[in-house]
Scaffold this active site. Sequence first.
Site, mmCIF file in Angstrom:
data_model
loop_
_atom_site.group_PDB
_atom_site.id
_atom_site.type_symbol
_atom_site.label_atom_id
_atom_site.label_comp_id
_atom_site.label_asym_id
_atom_site.label_seq_id
_atom_site.Cartn_x
_atom_site.Cartn_y
_atom_site.Cartn_z
ATOM 1 N N ARG A 39 -6.967 -6.303 1.002
ATOM 2 C CA ARG A 39 -5.608 -6.853 1.143
ATOM 3 C C ARG A 39 -5.714 -8.306 1.568
ATOM 4 N NH1 ARG A 39 -1.877 -3.724 5.177
ATOM 5 N NH2 ARG A 39 -2.738 -1.715 4.609
ATOM 6 N N TYR A 68 -1.882 10.460 3.443
ATOM 7 C CA TYR A 68 -0.509 9.944 3.653
ATOM 8 C C TYR A 68 0.527 10.972 3.205
ATOM 9 C CZ TYR A 68 -1.926 5.189 4.873
ATOM 10 O OH TYR A 68 -2.450 4.093 5.507
ATOM 11 N N ARG A 85 1.127 -11.067 6.000
ATOM 12 C CA ARG A 85 1.942 -11.766 6.989
ATOM 13 C C ARG A 85 1.289 -12.984 7.620
ATOM 14 N NH1 ARG A 85 3.584 -6.113 9.535
ATOM 15 N NH2 ARG A 85 1.479 -5.843 8.757
ATOM 16 N N ARG A 141 9.177 -12.541 2.206
ATOM 17 C CA ARG A 141 9.535 -11.277 2.851
ATOM 18 C C ARG A 141 10.860 -11.354 3.616
ATOM 19 N NH1 ARG A 141 9.430 -7.346 4.033
ATOM 20 N NH2 ARG A 141 7.853 -6.341 5.301
ATOM 21 N N ASP A 185 0.885 -1.596 -3.952
ATOM 22 C CA ASP A 185 0.453 -0.806 -2.809
ATOM 23 C C ASP A 185 -0.110 0.515 -3.289
ATOM 24 O OD1 ASP A 185 0.755 -0.962 0.364
ATOM 25 O OD2 ASP A 185 0.928 1.123 -0.272
HETATM 26 O O1 CP3 Z 1 -3.664 -8.797 -1.130
HETATM 27 C C1 CP3 Z 1 -2.880 -8.335 -1.936
HETATM 28 O O2 CP3 Z 1 -2.071 -9.027 -2.553
HETATM 29 C C2 CP3 Z 1 -2.978 -6.861 -2.233
HETATM 30 C C3 CP3 Z 1 -1.859 -6.080 -1.828
HETATM 31 C C4 CP3 Z 1 -2.074 -4.746 -1.146
HETATM 32 C C5 CP3 Z 1 -1.047 -4.155 -0.388
HETATM 33 N N1 CP3 Z 1 -1.446 -2.906 -0.023
HETATM 34 C C6 CP3 Z 1 0.292 -4.738 -0.097
HETATM 35 C C7 CP3 Z 1 0.801 -4.486 1.269
HETATM 36 C C8 CP3 Z 1 -3.153 -3.869 -1.176
HETATM 37 C C9 CP3 Z 1 -4.541 -4.024 -1.811
HETATM 38 C C10 CP3 Z 1 -2.761 -2.693 -0.457
HETATM 39 C C11 CP3 Z 1 -3.600 -1.485 -0.297
HETATM 40 C C12 CP3 Z 1 -3.224 -0.512 0.751
HETATM 41 N N2 CP3 Z 1 -1.971 -0.126 1.162
HETATM 42 C C13 CP3 Z 1 -4.174 0.281 1.433
HETATM 43 C C14 CP3 Z 1 -5.669 0.272 1.167
HETATM 44 C C15 CP3 Z 1 -6.325 -0.924 1.764
HETATM 45 C C16 CP3 Z 1 -6.442 -0.871 3.251
HETATM 46 O O3 CP3 Z 1 -5.995 -1.842 3.866
HETATM 47 O O4 CP3 Z 1 -6.999 0.101 3.767
HETATM 48 C C17 CP3 Z 1 -3.463 1.099 2.336
HETATM 49 C C18 CP3 Z 1 -4.059 2.078 3.319
HETATM 50 C C19 CP3 Z 1 -2.072 0.841 2.136
HETATM 51 C C20 CP3 Z 1 -0.914 1.525 2.812
HETATM 52 C C21 CP3 Z 1 -0.080 0.555 3.561
HETATM 53 N N3 CP3 Z 1 0.741 -0.420 2.999
HETATM 54 C C22 CP3 Z 1 0.046 0.425 4.961
HETATM 55 C C23 CP3 Z 1 -0.695 1.289 5.961
HETATM 56 C C24 CP3 Z 1 0.955 -0.614 5.218
HETATM 57 C C25 CP3 Z 1 1.504 -1.083 6.537
HETATM 58 C C26 CP3 Z 1 0.486 -1.918 7.216
HETATM 59 C C27 CP3 Z 1 1.097 -2.988 8.064
HETATM 60 O O5 CP3 Z 1 0.357 -3.917 8.317
HETATM 61 O O6 CP3 Z 1 2.281 -2.892 8.450
HETATM 62 C C28 CP3 Z 1 1.350 -1.155 3.991
HETATM 63 C C29 CP3 Z 1 2.269 -2.279 3.800
HETATM 64 C C30 CP3 Z 1 1.677 -3.400 3.014
HETATM 65 N N4 CP3 Z 1 1.258 -3.291 1.723
HETATM 66 C C31 CP3 Z 1 1.507 -4.748 3.430
HETATM 67 C C32 CP3 Z 1 0.970 -5.441 2.328
HETATM 68 C C33 CP3 Z 1 0.604 -6.894 2.218
HETATM 69 C C34 CP3 Z 1 1.860 -5.272 4.829
HETATM 70 C C35 CP3 Z 1 2.688 -6.520 4.862
HETATM 71 C C36 CP3 Z 1 4.160 -6.357 4.883
HETATM 72 O O7 CP3 Z 1 4.711 -5.499 5.597
HETATM 73 O O8 CP3 Z 1 4.810 -7.151 4.178
#
Ligand code: CP3
Length: 318
Positions: A2, A128, A6, A15, A51
């Site tokens: 990722r 999940y 943020r 966002r 995601d």
């Molecule tokens: O970098 C990129 O552009 C890739 C985008 C990307 C996202 N999710 C967008 C996102 C990728 C590669 C993922 C994968 C993902 N999503 C995983 C596997 C990778 C890892 O980190 O283990 C998992 C477990 C998820 C599930 C997920 N999505 C969670 C647990 C969360 C909340 C985490 C948080 O920090 O609040 C998300 C939300 C999410 N998906 C964000 C992003 C950039 C967080 C930012 C936001 O809320 O805008």
Amino acid sequence: MRQAGRYAPEYRALRQQHSILDLCHQPDLAAQVTLQPVERLGVDAAIVFADILLPFEPLGLGLSFAAGEGPHIAHPIRSPADVAALAPVEPATDLAYVLEAVRLARQALPPQVPLIGFAGAPFTLASYAIEGGASRTFTTTKRFMQAEPRAWHALLGRLADLVGRYLAAQAAAGAGALQLFDSWVGCLAPGDYREYVQPHSRRALELAAQGGVPIIHFGTDTAGLLEDFAAAGGDVIGVDWRIPLDQAWDRIGPDRALQGNLDPAALLAPRPTLEARVRDVLRRAGGRPGHIFNLGHGVLPETPVEALQAVVELVHGC
Ligand code: CP3
């Protein structure tokens, strides 16, 4: 990994106007976010903005992201009947908006910058789907796995088929590499991994290989099951910082590439400490062919942009 998120002011600005699901659902916005880290950080590859949990919408599980609380699944899987009730999913149509984001991002990126497509691995998705959100102990998941092995294998089989075909479709849409994220697999005992998970990861990776591009198989906390994890497949194995890169490579063998494995928290350290940690990863890679320098997990929201830029510059200069 990722790499949008943020920590970046331009991401936070978008966002303010759009939820994370909006950004994913609108291919032009998703493509725009995909390009942001390439422009801001100078990283060598882009990863499509999406995601791992998006397939939960067409499966009928219900997906939302609450601010600060992470994902929420409205209808979690708690019984064999819930598994049987999952809707059939066709990635080419049900997730067409992600494939369109791949196409748009591919067109917009400089030709020398590869685009990575991705999906969640069957175990991490199942965790999940069963927990209904994030978990520290995966108690509900493990209880279901042990009490309902038939329904468990039916669920992971469904997910393996879905993500394998979804990954191949992303390659067909223009992704030059694919990544399968098994983020939470490290919570399992090695024997349980082999019995309940490995065949399904292998199946997903085999289907994805029909896309004809290299595949990164990523997990965290995999030191206890690294050989089994690697045996499931992947041209590249992604490891986190809980195992030194050279030890991981010795265990996996020289025929695979490795991705990793800087601790994302190292980016919060004073600059000389950060630089020493980056050099340590590179020293452990030892100039072997097939090392993809990366963080061991996603960028922490607290990370200063300048620290990420410094890491990219340092790695490029070595
Ligand atoms: O970098 C990129 O552009 C890739 C985008 C990307 C996202 N999710 C967008 C996102 C990728 C590669 C993922 C994968 C993902 N999503 C995983 C596997 C990778 C890892 O980190 O283990 C998992 C477990 C998820 C599930 C997920 N999505 C969670 C647990 C969360 C909340 C985490 C948080 O920090 O609040 C998300 C939300 C999410 N998906 C964000 C992003 C950039 C967080 C930012 C936001 O809320 O805008």
